[in-house]
Design an enzyme around this catalytic site. Structure first.
Site, mmCIF file in Angstrom:
data_model
loop_
_atom_site.group_PDB
_atom_site.id
_atom_site.type_symbol
_atom_site.label_atom_id
_atom_site.label_comp_id
_atom_site.label_asym_id
_atom_site.label_seq_id
_atom_site.Cartn_x
_atom_site.Cartn_y
_atom_site.Cartn_z
ATOM 1 N N ASN A 132 0.831 -1.210 0.000
ATOM 2 C CA ASN A 132 0.000 0.000 0.000
ATOM 3 C C ASN A 132 0.863 1.257 0.000
ATOM 4 O O ASN A 132 0.561 2.245 -0.674
ATOM 5 C CB ASN A 132 -0.928 0.009 1.217
ATOM 6 C CG ASN A 132 -2.020 -1.045 1.127
ATOM 7 O OD1 ASN A 132 -2.150 -1.734 0.122
ATOM 8 N ND2 ASN A 132 -2.794 -1.186 2.186
ATOM 9 N N ARG A 143 -11.183 -4.723 -12.696
ATOM 10 C CA ARG A 143 -10.071 -5.595 -12.311
ATOM 11 C C ARG A 143 -10.583 -7.031 -12.299
ATOM 12 O O ARG A 143 -11.707 -7.290 -11.880
ATOM 13 C CB ARG A 143 -9.535 -5.254 -10.914
ATOM 14 C CG ARG A 143 -9.007 -3.847 -10.752
ATOM 15 C CD ARG A 143 -8.337 -3.683 -9.377
ATOM 16 N NE ARG A 143 -8.182 -2.302 -9.008
ATOM 17 C CZ ARG A 143 -7.208 -1.501 -9.442
ATOM 18 N NH1 ARG A 143 -6.306 -1.983 -10.281
ATOM 19 N NH2 ARG A 143 -7.129 -0.246 -9.056
ATOM 20 N N ARG A 183 -5.754 1.540 -12.450
ATOM 21 C CA ARG A 183 -4.377 1.763 -12.002
ATOM 22 C C ARG A 183 -3.705 0.480 -11.560
ATOM 23 O O ARG A 183 -4.231 -0.270 -10.748
ATOM 24 C CB ARG A 183 -4.370 2.785 -10.848
ATOM 25 C CG ARG A 183 -2.987 3.281 -10.444
ATOM 26 C CD ARG A 183 -2.412 4.195 -11.509
ATOM 27 N NE ARG A 183 -3.184 5.411 -11.635
ATOM 28 C CZ ARG A 183 -2.885 6.545 -10.999
ATOM 29 N NH1 ARG A 183 -1.869 6.611 -10.198
ATOM 30 N NH2 ARG A 183 -3.632 7.612 -11.188
ATOM 31 N N HIS A 212 -15.999 2.343 -13.601
ATOM 32 C CA HIS A 212 -15.739 1.651 -12.340
ATOM 33 C C HIS A 212 -16.945 0.842 -11.885
ATOM 34 O O HIS A 212 -16.891 0.153 -10.870
ATOM 35 C CB HIS A 212 -15.355 2.696 -11.274
ATOM 36 C CG HIS A 212 -14.809 2.130 -10.010
ATOM 37 N ND1 HIS A 212 -15.482 2.203 -8.802
ATOM 38 C CD2 HIS A 212 -13.652 1.483 -9.755
ATOM 39 C CE1 HIS A 212 -14.760 1.633 -7.861
ATOM 40 N NE2 HIS A 212 -13.645 1.184 -8.401
ATOM 41 N N TYR A 221 -12.114 -9.596 0.247
ATOM 42 C CA TYR A 221 -12.806 -8.323 0.446
ATOM 43 C C TYR A 221 -14.267 -8.594 0.798
ATOM 44 O O TYR A 221 -14.874 -9.521 0.281
ATOM 45 C CB TYR A 221 -12.792 -7.473 -0.834
ATOM 46 C CG TYR A 221 -11.453 -7.008 -1.333
ATOM 47 C CD1 TYR A 221 -10.261 -7.391 -0.723
ATOM 48 C CD2 TYR A 221 -11.369 -6.171 -2.438
ATOM 49 C CE1 TYR A 221 -9.038 -6.954 -1.205
ATOM 50 C CE2 TYR A 221 -10.146 -5.727 -2.927
ATOM 51 C CZ TYR A 221 -8.985 -6.129 -2.303
ATOM 52 O OH TYR A 221 -7.784 -5.697 -2.784
ATOM 53 N N ARG A 265 -13.768 3.026 5.956
ATOM 54 C CA ARG A 265 -12.555 2.246 6.207
ATOM 55 C C ARG A 265 -11.292 3.090 6.097
ATOM 56 O O ARG A 265 -10.385 3.003 6.910
ATOM 57 C CB ARG A 265 -12.469 1.087 5.202
ATOM 58 C CG ARG A 265 -11.288 0.157 5.427
ATOM 59 C CD ARG A 265 -11.004 -0.667 4.182
ATOM 60 N NE ARG A 265 -10.316 0.102 3.164
ATOM 61 C CZ ARG A 265 -10.474 -0.049 1.859
ATOM 62 N NH1 ARG A 265 -11.334 -0.934 1.417
ATOM 63 N NH2 ARG A 265 -9.800 0.682 1.003
ATOM 64 N N HIS A 281 -14.946 -3.430 1.802
ATOM 65 C CA HIS A 281 -14.978 -2.856 0.462
ATOM 66 C C HIS A 281 -16.389 -2.537 -0.023
ATOM 67 O O HIS A 281 -16.566 -1.832 -1.013
ATOM 68 C CB HIS A 281 -14.305 -3.842 -0.510
ATOM 69 C CG HIS A 281 -14.001 -3.279 -1.853
ATOM 70 N ND1 HIS A 281 -14.737 -3.594 -2.984
ATOM 71 C CD2 HIS A 281 -13.045 -2.410 -2.268
ATOM 72 C CE1 HIS A 281 -14.236 -2.956 -4.023
ATOM 73 N NE2 HIS A 281 -13.213 -2.228 -3.621
#
Length: 694
Positions: free
Chosen positions: A25, A375, A405, A435, A468, A564, A592
């Site tokens: 991260n 993703r 990304r 997204h 997640y 979060r 998430h």
């Protein structure tokens, strides 16, 4: 994440994982944020204009310096956690990371043999001298800078050796070399290389070695108006990113000053770009340690000190959602009976979302499949299913977001693979990232054509779906599926100006709808009626939303926010946000899911309005991305979401309360708490038990 590694209540091998996750991260933060600040500084110098200021009036230089200071402090905490706590604890359970000088003669002989057979052939020493330029250093690569002398020469020679990432990162010794206590001894690859450089440079005397690691910027800014072909543009951008400027040079705490100066000058770095630190050169190597099976703790004298937290979290196997239980269950028939809400990872992603697309690809009555991919996994079952569906003559369309990304390479490959199979591939709306997590299936049935949709909060990624927490809605509600159809038409067509009935879609409609919902709760409170807002998301940053939440609080609306990550709202400020509470939950699974609840005057949560979706309350989600948030209408599904928030609110094991000054305090379980309650065990174990009971 770092605190989870520091917390002795976290199982030991999970703490090792959290150290690696934190490092990953932090790498992304450095690539994105430090890269962005450097780009802003360079932009101002090139244009000779004043630099862009942040929303709180700070210059890029100020933000860069503050960020560097924070990174240094965090890395120091990380190293202290490893050196002073986790590494000694690993030794107590029989996992020892050793130095080269700690090897026995037998271990050294084994390590030398392994080096010559498995490592030496893949090494490429690169000299640096007037005839050899300083080599290209790839992003996040680990390297050795070497200074040496030839016999009779006073001028040093220099070279660079890249530590290969295609061989094991630790030397593992065979069972016959195990010590009497049965412990596992591991030698880092870096240590082995440093002490075998003579074989790479025969006839030369090694004078000094500098292990170093480089981080490059992930920021390549280009105007979308100049793009003719998005796929080619992203491929070009990826090539450019390989050569982006270096924003961080990491070394050990006491680097050789002359070698450090040599590397810094070669990479054109300033002193503040150097981040000396303790700890492993590559923290992600710790994932390999976390996967080890340590010797039996009872065989080790000091193991009882670790017994309370254990070595690793118990394996959790997701259950099949009760509505979809049974191998012969017809997913489409079950959805026709009513909406199905699935809570991952407690309920299986494979047996719900994957199954939905897999069955659609096989079903001869399915005419078309449409899906967005932001993703997904390298061996994505969704890509395979769409390829099979296209080969069977179905109409298949996929919106692949090429600019996700750090997943650009994978997504470009998927796009090419899908195109070769005859799938209609779109790359999104210019100027916006797509997204949304949506899929649409069109099926021929006796009473006509029927549409089925999946709308979720998480990516179509089987791996992260096990790590997640996310929500999935499977529905054939005509109003929702009509909206999803419009959304796909907008994504593959030319415009985002469709008129949606029930779906909240950014950037055209979502912001306004959320603002209206907040304003409605504010008016209810002013009228003396019950008013409550609950929202769960990754981050909260949008100023307009925050201002409305402040006004709602002042009107008497009770607001519970479960954020979060970072939160730009200050809760509990007298006269401003007295009625707002902000809680962050970080633990076994990454929180998430995005959940939004508005009471609409009803005291019973099931009677209020519930939404789930892909976007946070951030400017980028509301204004710069295509997001989709769906209402949840089925009473059983609404009750399920309400239960999730109830368990989250009661968590006193993994929850942190945000204070008005921006600081957080971790909650502690009440002394009289039931040992099996959420207050004592936390939301994760509570929801595991609830899923299995259901």
């Amino acid at each position: 994440m770092l605190h989870e590694a520091e917390d002795p209540r976290t199982p030991l091998l999970e703490r090792v994982k959290f150290l690696a996750i934190f490092a990953n991260n932090l790498d992304e933060f450095v690539m994105k944020r430090l890269g962005l600040f450097n780009a802003r500084i360079a932009e101002a110098k090139a244009s000779r204009r004043p630099p862009r200021l942040s929303e709180d009036g700070r210059t890029p230089e100020e933000l860069l310096n503050l960020s560097r200071d924070r990174v240094v402090k965090l890395q120091q905490r990380q190293a202290e956690c490893w050196d002073d706590d986790v590494r000694p604890a690993l030794e107590r359970v029989g996992i020892r990371v050793i130095r080269h000088h700690e090897m026995t003669p037998e271990e050294r002989a084994h390590a030398e043999r392994w080096f010559h057979t498995d490592v030496f052939p893949v090494l490429t020493p690169l000299a640096v001298d007037p005839g050899h330029r300083f080599p290209f250093i790839s992003n996040l690569s680990e390297n050795l800078a070497v200074r040496m002398f030839a016999p009779g020469q006073a001028e040093p020679r220099r070279a660079r050796v890249k530590i290969p990432d295609v061989v094991a990162r630790f030397v593992h010794f065979p069972p016959e070399l195990k010590p009497d206590d049965g412990s596992i001894r591991l030698l880092p690859l870096e240590e082995l290389l440093v002490h075998n450089l003579d074989d790479l440079f025969p006839g030369l005397t090694i004078d000094a070695v500098l292990p170093f690691r480089v981080t490059r910027s992930a920021v390549i800014e280009q105007d979308d108006d100049d793009i003719d072909d998005l796929l080619e543009h992203v491929e070009t951008e990826l090539r450019e990113r390989r050569f982006a400027e270096v924003v961080r040079l990491e070394t050990g705490p006491d680097p050789d000053p002359r070698l450090l100066d040599f590397v810094m000058r070669a990479l054109e770095l300033d002193p503040h770009d150097h981040f000396p630190r303790r700890g492993p050169l590559e923290w992600l190597d710790l994932f390999q340690l976390a996967d080890l099976e340590p010797p039996q703790p009872e065989q080790l004298a000091e193991a009882p000190r670790i017994a309370a937290s254990g070595l690793r979290a118990p394996r959790y196997n997701a259950i099949t959602p009760p509505e979809l239980d049974g191998d012969d269950t017809d997913v489409f028939a079950r959805i026709r009976e009513g909406d199905v809400l699935v809570h991952h990872p407690y309920e299986s992603f494979k047996d719900s979302v994957e199954r939905f697309i897999r069955q659609a690809a096989k079903d001869p009555d399915v005419l078309a499949i449409k899906q967005t991919i932001y993703r997904t996994s390298p061996d994505s079952p969704f890509v395979r299913a769409m390829v099979r569906a296209a080969e069977r003559g179905k109409q298949v369309a996929c919106m692949v977001e090429l600019r996700a990304r750090f997943d650009e390479h994978k997504n470009v490959r998927f796009a090419r693979q899908l195109e070769r199979a005859g799938v209609h591939v779109a790359y999104g709306v210019m100027g916006l990232k797509t997204h949304s997590k949506t899929a649409l299936v069109l099926r021929k049935e006796p009473d006509g054509l029927r549409a089925y949709a999946h709308i979720g909060t998480g990516n179509y990624h089987p791996g992260t779906a096990q790590l997640y927490t996310d929500l999935s809605l499977l529905t054939c509600d005509p109003r929702l599926t009509a909206d999803v159809t419009l959304l796909f038409n907008a994504l593959t067509g030319h415009a985002m100006h469709a008129s949606f009935d029930r779906l909240l879609v950014a950037p055209e409609h979502m912001r306004q709808r959320f603002e209206d919902l907040i304003d409605r709760e504010t008016e209810l409170a002013r009228a003396g009626k019950h008013a409550h807002i609950a929202a769960k998301m990754n981050q909260l940053q949008d100023e307009r939303i925050i201002e409305r939440l402040y006004k709602a609080s002042q009107a008497g609306v009770q607001i519970d926010l479960y954020i979060r990550g970072f939160c730009c709202l200050r809760p509990g400020v007298p006269g401003l946000s007295d009625n707002i509470r902000v809680v962050s939950t970080v633990g076994r699974f990454l929180e998430h899911s995005r959940i939004f609840h508005f009471s609409a005057g009803h005291k019973n949560p099931v009677d209020g309005e519930w939404y789930i979706g892909s976007g946070d309350w951030m400017v980028r989600n509301l204004d710069d991305r295509v997001e989709a948030t769906t209402p949840v209408d089925h009473p059983q599904a609404k009750a399920k979401i309400a239960h999730i928030l109830e368990m989250t609110a009661r968590d006193h094991r993994h929850a942190w309360d945000l204070h008005p000054d921006g600081s957080y305090t971790q909650r502690t379980p009440p002394k009289d708490a039931d040992p099996h309650s959420p207050e004592a065990t936390g939301v994760f174990k509570s929801l595991m038990r609830h899923a299995k009971d259901a």
